[in-house]
Write a protein that holds these residues in place. Structure first.
Motif, mmCIF file in Angstrom:
data_model
loop_
_atom_site.group_PDB
_atom_site.id
_atom_site.type_symbol
_atom_site.label_atom_id
_atom_site.label_comp_id
_atom_site.label_asym_id
_atom_site.label_seq_id
_atom_site.Cartn_x
_atom_site.Cartn_y
_atom_site.Cartn_z
ATOM 1 N N GLU A 66 0.830 -1.210 0.000
ATOM 2 C CA GLU A 66 0.000 0.000 0.000
ATOM 3 C C GLU A 66 0.862 1.256 0.000
ATOM 4 O O GLU A 66 1.686 1.462 0.886
ATOM 5 C CB GLU A 66 -0.928 0.031 1.219
ATOM 6 N N PRO A 67 0.671 2.135 -0.972
ATOM 7 C CA PRO A 67 1.457 3.371 -1.024
ATOM 8 C C PRO A 67 1.060 4.319 0.110
ATOM 9 O O PRO A 67 -0.093 4.372 0.515
ATOM 10 C CB PRO A 67 1.091 3.977 -2.378
ATOM 11 N N MET A 68 2.014 5.052 0.603
ATOM 12 C CA MET A 68 1.742 6.168 1.510
ATOM 13 C C MET A 68 1.841 7.431 0.663
ATOM 14 O O MET A 68 2.813 7.621 -0.072
ATOM 15 C CB MET A 68 2.751 6.210 2.657
ATOM 16 N N ILE A 69 0.841 8.289 0.727
ATOM 17 C CA ILE A 69 0.823 9.459 -0.157
ATOM 18 C C ILE A 69 0.577 10.731 0.629
ATOM 19 O O ILE A 69 -0.011 10.711 1.715
ATOM 20 C CB ILE A 69 -0.229 9.318 -1.279
ATOM 21 N N THR A 70 1.009 11.819 0.068
ATOM 22 C CA THR A 70 0.818 13.131 0.674
ATOM 23 C C THR A 70 -0.525 13.717 0.245
ATOM 24 O O THR A 70 -1.165 13.227 -0.692
ATOM 25 C CB THR A 70 1.933 14.098 0.248
ATOM 26 N N VAL A 71 -0.898 14.790 0.905
ATOM 27 C CA VAL A 71 -2.104 15.514 0.522
ATOM 28 C C VAL A 71 -1.989 16.005 -0.918
ATOM 29 O O VAL A 71 -2.936 15.901 -1.708
ATOM 30 C CB VAL A 71 -2.348 16.703 1.475
ATOM 31 N N GLU A 72 -0.819 16.519 -1.269
ATOM 32 C CA GLU A 72 -0.606 17.037 -2.625
ATOM 33 C C GLU A 72 -0.762 15.926 -3.663
ATOM 34 O O GLU A 72 -1.356 16.133 -4.737
ATOM 35 C CB GLU A 72 0.788 17.663 -2.736
ATOM 36 N N GLU A 73 -0.220 14.748 -3.369
ATOM 37 C CA GLU A 73 -0.342 13.621 -4.303
ATOM 38 C C GLU A 73 -1.780 13.149 -4.433
ATOM 39 O O GLU A 73 -2.198 12.692 -5.504
ATOM 40 C CB GLU A 73 0.552 12.469 -3.838
ATOM 41 N N SER A 74 -2.548 13.268 -3.349
ATOM 42 C CA SER A 74 -3.955 12.834 -3.402
ATOM 43 C C SER A 74 -4.722 13.619 -4.456
ATOM 44 O O SER A 74 -5.634 13.086 -5.102
ATOM 45 C CB SER A 74 -4.626 13.005 -2.033
ATOM 46 N N LYS A 75 -4.352 14.878 -4.637
ATOM 47 C CA LYS A 75 -5.051 15.744 -5.603
ATOM 48 C C LYS A 75 -4.923 15.188 -7.018
ATOM 49 O O LYS A 75 -5.889 15.206 -7.800
ATOM 50 C CB LYS A 75 -4.485 17.154 -5.529
ATOM 51 N N ASN A 76 -3.750 14.670 -7.367
ATOM 52 C CA ASN A 76 -3.551 14.095 -8.700
ATOM 53 C C ASN A 76 -4.450 12.890 -8.919
ATOM 54 O O ASN A 76 -5.060 12.734 -9.984
ATOM 55 C CB ASN A 76 -2.083 13.700 -8.887
ATOM 56 N N TYR A 77 -4.528 12.008 -7.916
ATOM 57 C CA TYR A 77 -5.402 10.839 -8.027
ATOM 58 C C TYR A 77 -6.863 11.267 -8.184
ATOM 59 O O TYR A 77 -7.595 10.743 -9.035
ATOM 60 C CB TYR A 77 -5.252 9.940 -6.796
ATOM 61 N N ILE A 78 -7.273 12.198 -7.332
ATOM 62 C CA ILE A 78 -8.660 12.667 -7.357
ATOM 63 C C ILE A 78 -9.004 13.257 -8.728
ATOM 64 O O ILE A 78 -10.041 12.929 -9.331
ATOM 65 C CB ILE A 78 -8.897 13.725 -6.261
ATOM 66 N N GLU A 79 -8.130 14.110 -9.241
ATOM 67 C CA GLU A 79 -8.402 14.763 -10.524
ATOM 68 C C GLU A 79 -8.440 13.760 -11.675
ATOM 69 O O GLU A 79 -9.322 13.836 -12.542
ATOM 70 C CB GLU A 79 -7.342 15.836 -10.787
ATOM 71 N N ASN A 80 -7.524 12.824 -11.688
ATOM 72 C CA ASN A 80 -7.502 11.831 -12.765
ATOM 73 C C ASN A 80 -8.731 10.926 -12.726
ATOM 74 O O ASN A 80 -9.277 10.550 -13.770
ATOM 75 C CB ASN A 80 -6.228 10.985 -12.681
ATOM 76 N N ALA A 81 -9.164 10.581 -11.528
ATOM 77 C CA ALA A 81 -10.308 9.679 -11.401
ATOM 78 C C ALA A 81 -11.626 10.364 -11.729
ATOM 79 O O ALA A 81 -12.536 9.742 -12.290
ATOM 80 C CB ALA A 81 -10.357 9.097 -9.985
ATOM 81 N N LEU A 82 -11.736 11.652 -11.387
ATOM 82 C CA LEU A 82 -13.031 12.339 -11.489
ATOM 83 C C LEU A 82 -13.142 13.267 -12.696
ATOM 84 O O LEU A 82 -14.179 13.909 -12.891
ATOM 85 C CB LEU A 82 -13.298 13.138 -10.208
ATOM 86 N N LYS A 83 -12.099 13.344 -13.522
ATOM 87 C CA LYS A 83 -12.160 14.266 -14.668
ATOM 88 C C LYS A 83 -13.272 13.909 -15.645
ATOM 89 O O LYS A 83 -13.734 14.775 -16.407
ATOM 90 C CB LYS A 83 -10.819 14.324 -15.379
ATOM 91 N N VAL A 84 -13.739 12.666 -15.623
ATOM 92 C CA VAL A 84 -14.859 12.276 -16.477
ATOM 93 C C VAL A 84 -16.102 13.110 -16.178
ATOM 94 O O VAL A 84 -16.978 13.274 -17.033
ATOM 95 C CB VAL A 84 -15.171 10.768 -16.289
ATOM 96 N N MET A 85 -16.157 13.703 -14.960
ATOM 97 C CA MET A 85 -17.329 14.484 -14.559
ATOM 98 C C MET A 85 -17.375 15.863 -15.201
ATOM 99 O O MET A 85 -18.377 16.577 -15.069
ATOM 100 C CB MET A 85 -17.368 14.618 -13.034
ATOM 101 N N GLY A 86 -16.324 16.298 -15.866
ATOM 102 C CA GLY A 86 -16.371 17.545 -16.613
ATOM 103 C C GLY A 86 -15.636 18.705 -15.969
ATOM 104 O O GLY A 86 -15.162 18.624 -14.833
ATOM 105 N N ASP A 87 -15.542 19.800 -16.709
ATOM 106 C CA ASP A 87 -14.734 20.950 -16.312
ATOM 107 C C ASP A 87 -15.238 21.625 -15.039
ATOM 108 O O ASP A 87 -14.444 22.043 -14.193
ATOM 109 C CB ASP A 87 -14.693 21.983 -17.452
ATOM 110 N N ASP A 88 -16.546 21.791 -14.911
ATOM 111 C CA ASP A 88 -17.078 22.447 -13.713
ATOM 112 C C ASP A 88 -16.740 21.654 -12.461
ATOM 113 O O ASP A 88 -16.413 22.220 -11.415
ATOM 114 C CB ASP A 88 -18.600 22.620 -13.827
ATOM 115 N N TYR A 89 -16.845 20.345 -12.582
ATOM 116 C CA TYR A 89 -16.536 19.476 -11.444
ATOM 117 C C TYR A 89 -15.056 19.599 -11.095
ATOM 118 O O TYR A 89 -14.675 19.649 -9.916
ATOM 119 C CB TYR A 89 -16.888 18.024 -11.783
ATOM 120 N N MET A 90 -14.201 19.661 -12.115
ATOM 121 C CA MET A 90 -12.768 19.801 -11.884
ATOM 122 C C MET A 90 -12.430 21.152 -11.241
ATOM 123 O O MET A 90 -11.517 21.234 -10.418
ATOM 124 C CB MET A 90 -12.005 19.651 -13.200
#
Length: 607
Positions: free
Chosen positions: A312-336
């Motif tokens: 299991e990776p240990m990640i920083t708050v900053e790194e979490s943002k990349n995961y969140i954005e990549n996973a949720l970008k399907v929701m569109g620009d406003d959501y991003m």
């Protein structure tokens, strides 16, 4: 060794949320509250006895909604400033005083519902025609006519609202202020313990001696407070019983389901089908954990451990943002844009500090941006938690843009669908990017251990236990610690069978969740995840059309029933099919875990 938590005032500001958009100073808070008290009195004087026809209905609701909007930031500020530090005397007193003021104002305004309910249905329907923005609100008034009490009784109940809510506050005070944990010892070493450390770290600890010692120490401390906590809970449920009887409902369950806009069929289906159909799959998962970790026996204290903790990776708050954005970008620009602001504008409180509420939540005050509480442990599974809470945020950012205050909030039956949807989108993203067997197994295991275990097991078993409690209350019985312990143990043993040893202390898990003070909330997690599992598969297979449907659902807010909202997203929750399909999906994930584990084991043997 993990450290104890620091007091709140030592936490770096960048780890905390910024409440200034709500209230920028204590002086502004006090002045604003004083003004609302004056405005509520003037409102009372203007409209009491003067709601007589459709036009006056429209006028009173217009001003009533504005007054409620005016109240929002003050309630949010009082609550949120306490949630991050229950030991803060100033925050405690402010929240308590706000509760008293809210009760007083609620009593002054209770005449609105009473006077509207006294009007004929024809007048109310005419008002809804004149002002369609109040149609849903008026429909609720009409529905509740049969359960409306005499105006003076309603006024008294509103004045007592702070006292009626006291059990929840007492529960939190006991849990987060009075309950002090000593260090525990394992492997000859001393370790710190508190609620957040136990639920965020020790339950997930791979060392069996540390994990079980933590569970024992944690359970021993809970046991010291079991009778006080049980008395608090009994006060809460007997109060609900009294209110349900006063209002003429057949049972507490019917009373609590009324506002959720669903009947017992949907409620019982979630509990009964999952208990029966999911249990065999989860027992296989427990056995797989036991095998992989080489445990002689599988106990309740072992159920939260990761399948592959070393990976299991240990990640920083900053790194979490990349995961969140990549996973949720399907929701569109406003959501991003919302995701970006949540980080840059400090919507999220990441800190781990003494006195902070456990778990995670999202508060979405109307007219303001959402606020998310989480205690960041740097474990990768926190990304799922954060995605979940951002799902709530995205829901209400969309609903508030399109709907008025009175139309913005859907039934609690549906409330966990947008949040768990984000967990599913995170899972889909991680699975599609998994390139090696071990990472794919870790992702699949995380979906089971985080998303489904949390929502389809932990909260579902809460619901099964809660149903037993309300059955007793409806039969005229009270509950104490011994009864609650027995009921909880029965539920756990029924679900886990002989696959898991329900060790001493497991029965005390009823003491850990605040959800029991929020009506029939626990079962809605699995209800929401049932919907989101099916819709996430639509998004995976159909892409943009399914996303557009889902965004329309979010924007609908409270203008539709749960059944209608699900139908908008292409799911029919009036049948067993969505739930059975979701359970089958979970079973398929566990099948994959077994296969992937065999593949990894064979590679190790070959080497």
């Amino acid at each position: 060794m993990k450290k104890s938590f620091a007091p709140r005032h030592l936490i770096p500001v960048e780890q905390t949320w910024d409440l200034s958009p709500l209230i920028d100073s204590i002086e502004a808070y006090n002045a604003g509250i004083a003004q609302i008290e004056k405005d509520a009195l003037l409102f009372n004087q203007k409209y009491t006895g003067n709601i007589i026809d459709s036009s006056s209905v429209v006028q009173v609701l217009t001003d009533y909604e504005k007054l409620n909007e005016q109240f929002v930031p003050y309630g949010a500020y009082a609550s949120l400033s306490l949630e991050v530090d229950q030991t803060n005397d100033e925050a405690q007193m402010r929240a308590s005083k706000f509760g008293s003021i809210a009760s007083k104002i609620g009593s002054q305004l209770s005449f609105v519902h009473s006077d509207l309910s006294a009007l004929s249905t024809e007048i109310l329907e005419e008002a809804a025609t004149i002002a369609p923005q109040f149609e849903n609100y008026i429909k609720e008034i009409i529905k509740k006519k049969a359960h409306q009490l005499h105006p003076e009784v309603e006024k008294t109940l509103a004045a007592l609202s702070s006292s009626l809510d006291a059990p929840y506050e007492l529960y939190n005070t006991t849990k987060l202020v009075d309950m002090k944990f000593d260090n525990f010892t394992a492997n000859g070493e001393s370790f710190p313990l508190n609620y957040s450390l136990f639920e965020g770290d020790w339950e997930l600890e791979s060392d069996v001696n540390i994990r079980r010692a933590a569970f024992e120490a944690f359970s021993n401390k809970l046991r010291e407070y079991q009778h006080t906590t049980a008395k608090t809970y009994n006060t809460h449920v007997t109060t609900e019983k009294t209110l349900s009887d006063l209002r003429g409902y057949e049972s507490v369950t019917d009373y609590l389901l009324f506002d959720q806009e669903v009947d017992r069929t949907l409620y019982n289906r979630q509990i009964d089908l999952i208990t029966k159909e999911l249990a065999p799959h989860m027992r296989r998962y427990a056995k797989l954990l036991q095998k992989v970790h080489g445990l002689e026996k599988m106990t309740f204290a072992d159920l939260k451990i990761p399948l592959d903790p070393e990976f299991e990776p240990m990640i920083t708050v900053e790194e979490s943002k990349n995961y969140i954005e990549n996973a949720l970008k399907v929701m569109g620009d406003d959501y991003m844009e919302m995701i970006e602001k949540s980080y840059s504008e400090r919507w999220i409180d990441f800190a781990q500090n003494e006195g902070k509420s456990t778990g995670a939540f999202c508060s979405s005050p109307y007219g303001f941006h959402p606020y998310i509480l989480i205690s960041w442990t740097s474990r990768m599974n926190e990304v799922f938690v954060l995605a979940h809470e951002l799902g709530h945020a995205g829901h209400f950012v969309n609903a508030h843009k399109k709907q008025s205050l009175f139309n913005s909030r859907p039934s609690t039956y549906f409330i966990e669908a947008p949040s768990t949807m984000n967990e599913m989108l995170m899972a889909n993203y991680l699975l599609t990017t998994a390139e090696d067997t071990r990472f794919k197994r870790w992702v699949t295991a995380s979906i089971i251990s985080r998303t489904y275990y949390h929502n389809f097991v932990t909260h579902l078993l809460e619901a099964a236990y809660q149903r037993k409690v309300y059955d007793k209350v409806d039969a005229g019985e009270s509950v104490n610690a011994n009864v609650l312990n027995r009921l909880k143990r029965e539920v756990l043993e029924d679900f886990w069978g002989d696959a898991v040893e329900i060790t001493e202390g497991a029965e005390l898990t009823w003491m850990r969740q605040p959800h029991y003070y929020m009506g029939l909330y626990p079962y809605t997690y699995s209800a929401g995840l049932t919907i989101s599992t099916q819709v996430s598969q639509r998004i995976l297979n159909e892409g943009q059309p399914a996303v557009e449907d889902w965004l329309k659902v979010l924007q609908a807010g409270g203008t539709k029933t749960p059944v209608e909202l699900a139908q908008m997203a292409g799911v029919d929750i009036t049948t067993d099919e969505p739930l059975l399909n979701t359970i089958a999906y979970i079973g398929g994930l566990i099948d994959q875990l077994e296969v992937l584990t065999e593949e990894l084991d064979s590679v190790i043997i070959d080497k």
